[in-house]
Design a protein around this motif. Sequence first.
Motif, PDB file in Angstrom:
ATOM      1  N   SER A 129     -76.133  -3.655 -42.224  1.00 21.97           N
ATOM      2  CA  SER A 129     -75.636  -4.490 -41.116  1.00 21.97           C
ATOM      3  C   SER A 129     -76.169  -5.908 -41.235  1.00 21.97           C
ATOM      4  CB  SER A 129     -76.050  -3.894 -39.761  1.00 21.97           C
ATOM      5  OG  SER A 129     -75.475  -2.620 -39.556  1.00 21.97           O
ATOM      6  N   SER A 130     -77.446  -6.025 -41.586  1.00 26.82           N
ATOM      7  CA  SER A 130     -78.059  -7.348 -41.753  1.00 26.82           C
ATOM      8  C   SER A 130     -77.464  -8.082 -42.948  1.00 26.82           C
ATOM      9  CB  SER A 130     -79.579  -7.207 -41.929  1.00 26.82           C
ATOM     10  OG  SER A 130     -80.167  -6.651 -40.774  1.00 26.82           O
ATOM     11  N   LEU A 131     -77.140  -7.339 -44.021  1.00 27.20           N
ATOM     12  CA  LEU A 131     -76.517  -7.949 -45.195  1.00 27.20           C
ATOM     13  C   LEU A 131     -75.143  -8.510 -44.847  1.00 27.20           C
ATOM     14  CD1 LEU A 131     -77.388  -5.309 -47.953  1.00 27.20           C
ATOM     15  CD2 LEU A 131     -78.325  -7.610 -47.774  1.00 27.20           C
ATOM     16  N   LEU A 132     -74.378  -7.756 -44.065  1.00 29.04           N
ATOM     17  CA  LEU A 132     -73.041  -8.211 -43.649  1.00 29.04           C
ATOM     18  C   LEU A 132     -73.146  -9.469 -42.787  1.00 29.04           C
ATOM     19  CD1 LEU A 132     -71.407  -4.764 -42.776  1.00 29.04           C
ATOM     20  CD2 LEU A 132     -70.877  -6.193 -44.749  1.00 29.04           C
ATOM     21  N   LYS A 133     -74.095  -9.484 -41.880  1.00 32.35           N
ATOM     22  CA  LYS A 133     -74.274 -10.656 -41.011  1.00 32.35           C
ATOM     23  C   LYS A 133     -74.758 -11.866 -41.807  1.00 32.35           C
ATOM     24  CE  LYS A 133     -75.381  -7.880 -36.920  1.00 32.35           C
ATOM     25  NZ  LYS A 133     -76.489  -7.446 -36.013  1.00 32.35           N
ATOM     26  N   ALA A 134     -75.502 -11.599 -42.883  1.00 38.10           N
ATOM     27  CA  ALA A 134     -76.041 -12.696 -43.701  1.00 38.10           C
ATOM     28  C   ALA A 134     -74.998 -13.299 -44.638  1.00 38.10           C
ATOM     29  CB  ALA A 134     -77.232 -12.201 -44.518  1.00 38.10           C
ATOM     30  N   GLY A 135     -73.876 -12.580 -44.861  1.00 35.20           N
ATOM     31  CA  GLY A 135     -72.816 -13.155 -45.691  1.00 35.20           C
ATOM     32  C   GLY A 135     -72.241 -12.256 -46.771  1.00 35.20           C
ATOM     33  N   LYS A 194     -69.850   2.115 -43.806  1.00 33.35           N
ATOM     34  CA  LYS A 194     -68.761   2.227 -42.827  1.00 33.35           C
ATOM     35  C   LYS A 194     -69.300   2.093 -41.407  1.00 33.35           C
ATOM     36  CE  LYS A 194     -65.840   5.165 -45.759  1.00 33.35           C
ATOM     37  NZ  LYS A 194     -65.322   6.555 -45.968  1.00 33.35           N
ATOM     38  N   ALA A 195     -70.457   2.698 -41.159  1.00 33.42           N
ATOM     39  CA  ALA A 195     -71.061   2.595 -39.825  1.00 33.42           C
ATOM     40  C   ALA A 195     -71.478   1.153 -39.536  1.00 33.42           C
ATOM     41  CB  ALA A 195     -72.276   3.528 -39.733  1.00 33.42           C
ATOM     42  N   ALA A 196     -71.994   0.479 -40.557  1.00 30.44           N
ATOM     43  CA  ALA A 196     -72.413  -0.925 -40.399  1.00 30.44           C
ATOM     44  C   ALA A 196     -71.212  -1.826 -40.139  1.00 30.44           C
ATOM     45  CB  ALA A 196     -73.176  -1.383 -41.635  1.00 30.44           C
ATOM     46  N   THR A 246     -82.330 -12.661 -49.543  1.00 31.46           N
ATOM     47  CA  THR A 246     -81.651 -13.114 -50.759  1.00 31.46           C
ATOM     48  C   THR A 246     -80.211 -13.505 -50.460  1.00 31.46           C
ATOM     49  OG1 THR A 246     -83.039 -11.688 -52.143  1.00 31.46           O
ATOM     50  CG2 THR A 246     -80.991 -12.485 -53.113  1.00 31.46           C
ATOM     51  N   VAL A 247     -79.490 -12.635 -49.740  1.00 30.16           N
ATOM     52  CA  VAL A 247     -78.097 -12.938 -49.390  1.00 30.16           C
ATOM     53  C   VAL A 247     -78.029 -14.195 -48.539  1.00 30.16           C
ATOM     54  CG1 VAL A 247     -76.076 -12.139 -48.088  1.00 30.16           C
ATOM     55  CG2 VAL A 247     -77.293 -10.555 -49.592  1.00 30.16           C
ATOM     56  N   ARG A 248     -78.927 -14.299 -47.570  1.00 36.89           N
ATOM     57  CA  ARG A 248     -78.920 -15.470 -46.680  1.00 36.89           C
ATOM     58  C   ARG A 248     -79.199 -16.757 -47.463  1.00 36.89           C
ATOM     59  NH1 ARG A 248     -82.648 -13.779 -43.318  1.00 36.89           N
ATOM     60  NH2 ARG A 248     -81.201 -12.660 -41.979  1.00 36.89           N
ATOM     61  N   THR A 249     -80.140 -16.699 -48.381  1.00 35.37           N
ATOM     62  CA  THR A 249     -80.492 -17.877 -49.184  1.00 35.37           C
ATOM     63  C   THR A 249     -79.342 -18.302 -50.080  1.00 35.37           C
ATOM     64  OG1 THR A 249     -82.850 -17.275 -49.177  1.00 35.37           O
ATOM     65  CG2 THR A 249     -82.095 -18.772 -50.918  1.00 35.37           C
ATOM     66  N   VAL A 250     -78.742 -17.337 -50.772  1.00 37.02           N
ATOM     67  CA  VAL A 250     -77.610 -17.654 -51.660  1.00 37.02           C
ATOM     68  C   VAL A 250     -76.441 -18.218 -50.849  1.00 37.02           C
ATOM     69  CG1 VAL A 250     -75.859 -16.652 -53.181  1.00 37.02           C
ATOM     70  CG2 VAL A 250     -78.258 -16.005 -53.452  1.00 37.02           C
ATOM     71  N   ASP A 251     -76.182 -17.642 -49.683  1.00 38.63           N
ATOM     72  CA  ASP A 251     -75.096 -18.129 -48.825  1.00 38.63           C
ATOM     73  C   ASP A 251     -75.317 -19.585 -48.418  1.00 38.63           C
ATOM     74  OD1 ASP A 251     -72.730 -17.376 -46.868  1.00 38.63           O
ATOM     75  OD2 ASP A 251     -74.218 -18.411 -45.645  1.00 38.63           O
ATOM     76  N   ARG A 252     -76.549 -19.930 -48.058  1.00 34.66           N
ATOM     77  CA  ARG A 252     -76.833 -21.305 -47.626  1.00 34.66           C
ATOM     78  C   ARG A 252     -76.751 -22.295 -48.792  1.00 34.66           C
ATOM     79  NH1 ARG A 252     -75.020 -22.174 -43.271  1.00 34.66           N
ATOM     80  NH2 ARG A 252     -73.781 -20.482 -44.103  1.00 34.66           N
ATOM     81  N   ILE A 253     -77.169 -21.865 -49.980  1.00 37.96           N
ATOM     82  CA  ILE A 253     -77.042 -22.749 -51.146  1.00 37.96           C
ATOM     83  C   ILE A 253     -75.570 -23.003 -51.441  1.00 37.96           C
ATOM     84  CG2 ILE A 253     -77.484 -23.015 -53.622  1.00 37.96           C
ATOM     85  CD1 ILE A 253     -79.988 -21.250 -53.228  1.00 37.96           C
ATOM     86  N   CYS A 254     -74.765 -21.940 -51.395  1.00 37.26           N
ATOM     87  CA  CYS A 254     -73.317 -22.087 -51.623  1.00 37.26           C
ATOM     88  C   CYS A 254     -72.705 -23.026 -50.591  1.00 37.26           C
ATOM     89  CB  CYS A 254     -72.625 -20.718 -51.552  1.00 37.26           C
ATOM     90  SG  CYS A 254     -73.027 -19.592 -52.900  1.00 37.26           S
ATOM     91  N   PHE A 255     -73.108 -22.871 -49.340  1.00 34.55           N
ATOM     92  CA  PHE A 255     -72.596 -23.692 -48.242  1.00 34.55           C
ATOM     93  C   PHE A 255     -72.850 -25.174 -48.509  1.00 34.55           C
ATOM     94  CE2 PHE A 255     -72.822 -25.622 -44.005  1.00 34.55           C
ATOM     95  CZ  PHE A 255     -71.696 -25.088 -43.395  1.00 34.55           C
TER      96      PHE A 255
END
Length: 527
Positions: free
Chosen positions: A47-53, A77-79, A359-368
């Motif tokens: 769930s946290s990974l999905l919210k992070a990007g 699926k539950a997430a 990691t997901v959050r960091t990569v997402d922000r760099i891409c942004f």
Amino acid sequence: MPSTNLLLEEPIRMASILEPSKSSFFPAMTKIVGTLGPRSESVEVISSLLKAGMSVARFDFSWGDADTHRQTLENLKAAVKSTKKLCAVMLDTVGPELQVVNKTGKEIALKENEFVTLTPDLDQDASSDLLPINFNGLAKAVKKGDMIFMGKYLFTGSETTSVWLEVSEVKGDDVVCVINNSATLDGTLFTLHASQVRIDMPTLSEKDKEVISTWGVQNKIDFLSLSYTRHAEDVRQARELLSSLGELSQTQIFAKIENVEGLTHFDEILQEADGIILSRGNLGIDLPPQKVFLFQKAALHRCNMVGKPAVVTRVVDSMTNNLRPTRAEATDVANAVLDGSDAILLGAETQRGLYPVDTVRTVDRICFEAEKVFNQDQYFKKAVKYVGEPMSHLESIGSSAVRAALKVKASVIICFTSSGRAARLLAKYRPPMPILSVVIPRLKTNQLKWSFSGAFEARQSLIVRGLFPMLADPRHPAESTSATNETILKVALDHGKALGIVKSHDRVVICQKLGDASVVKIIELED
């Protein structure tokens, strides 16, 4: 969402670099594929990974059994249900991967300048002197002086959990190697890669076919990641298998280019595949270091020009054990975006890393941040020039819609589609604003039952840069000429407002079919 982008060719105020990034709960346009595993298998973490990007979940069958992956998928699926965020599923095949089998799982210490023997005799126990492997043809494939790399996640040049071997001699079916660096290997399986050596094993192993036919069919996978794709025929054979399974006839095939053989046949592979994964782990071993960036730029350009998604791997390896990427890794992520990558694939970082969500959050922000300075004007001109004239009807509509969105500084492009093709065509021109792909289901039958299309098409756009899908009400046809189009548009605009990409007085470009005609129109939102 503002559509004004800086150009790298223009001077950037140094002081502006120090300004805090604008907060945004909307993810980057570049997508993130996360590999799920021991450190990311719970509903809470997913769930946290999905919210992070993260928008695509990768299931790597090089480790773990079908039951383990099945439970993780149930948690996914539950997430998805709890976060209300769509996520596609990618099955990654094992392919002709060479593996060292360590049945005991005990640590194996290898010392520099000592010798170790690779043997196909799986009855032997792994030790510092002898390593059993899953391939009995290695002795025939290699020669003295060939390089072999081995480790849990292959060789990066810095970690002490991977080892670099040089073939010293061949003794019957065994290969004797000298150890070039000290390392400690742990776990039951290590990957082995013979640099620039052809391994005579099928691209789709019998195990791969079984997994696809069972786990893949049961879970209606969106993407098949075809490991070690070496020829276009590999993709055709995989396509035949998917077509024969019925339920997976719509599954898209992403060819993983992992060695020089795949690089040599890149253009033919690109023609057959639905997308490309640049597997820089293995490829970085096969190629001299100074050539890796050249392949990345050339491959991404080819994918971009034909409008097929391209995914880059192995960008933040150090975040497997560290909370921050290295300076080189942060720059590498940004360069992948500037080179035209659709998505970044995270492997060990999310599968077994200590900080999967960070990691997901960091990569997402760099891409942004990188997307802000992507030279869209230059890219658009290149894409139009590559297509040439006369353009096809769809190309003309797609490029015109993006051009209109640029001219009026639209906050979003809304595209009504059934197959997803029109939305992908818009994304090919890399507009700086998001494309809201409204997928309108169609009623279909297989002679035994009726069902609606649309779910596959919506999820498969989750790997395309700039595309954000939503499923429309199936009672409203995509080609309707009635007022139902206005109803769907209102739902789409409300969805855009909820995402934070549309607000009052924004201009919106709409691309849709009205009867036999394709229409591009511009609207300005009221209060």
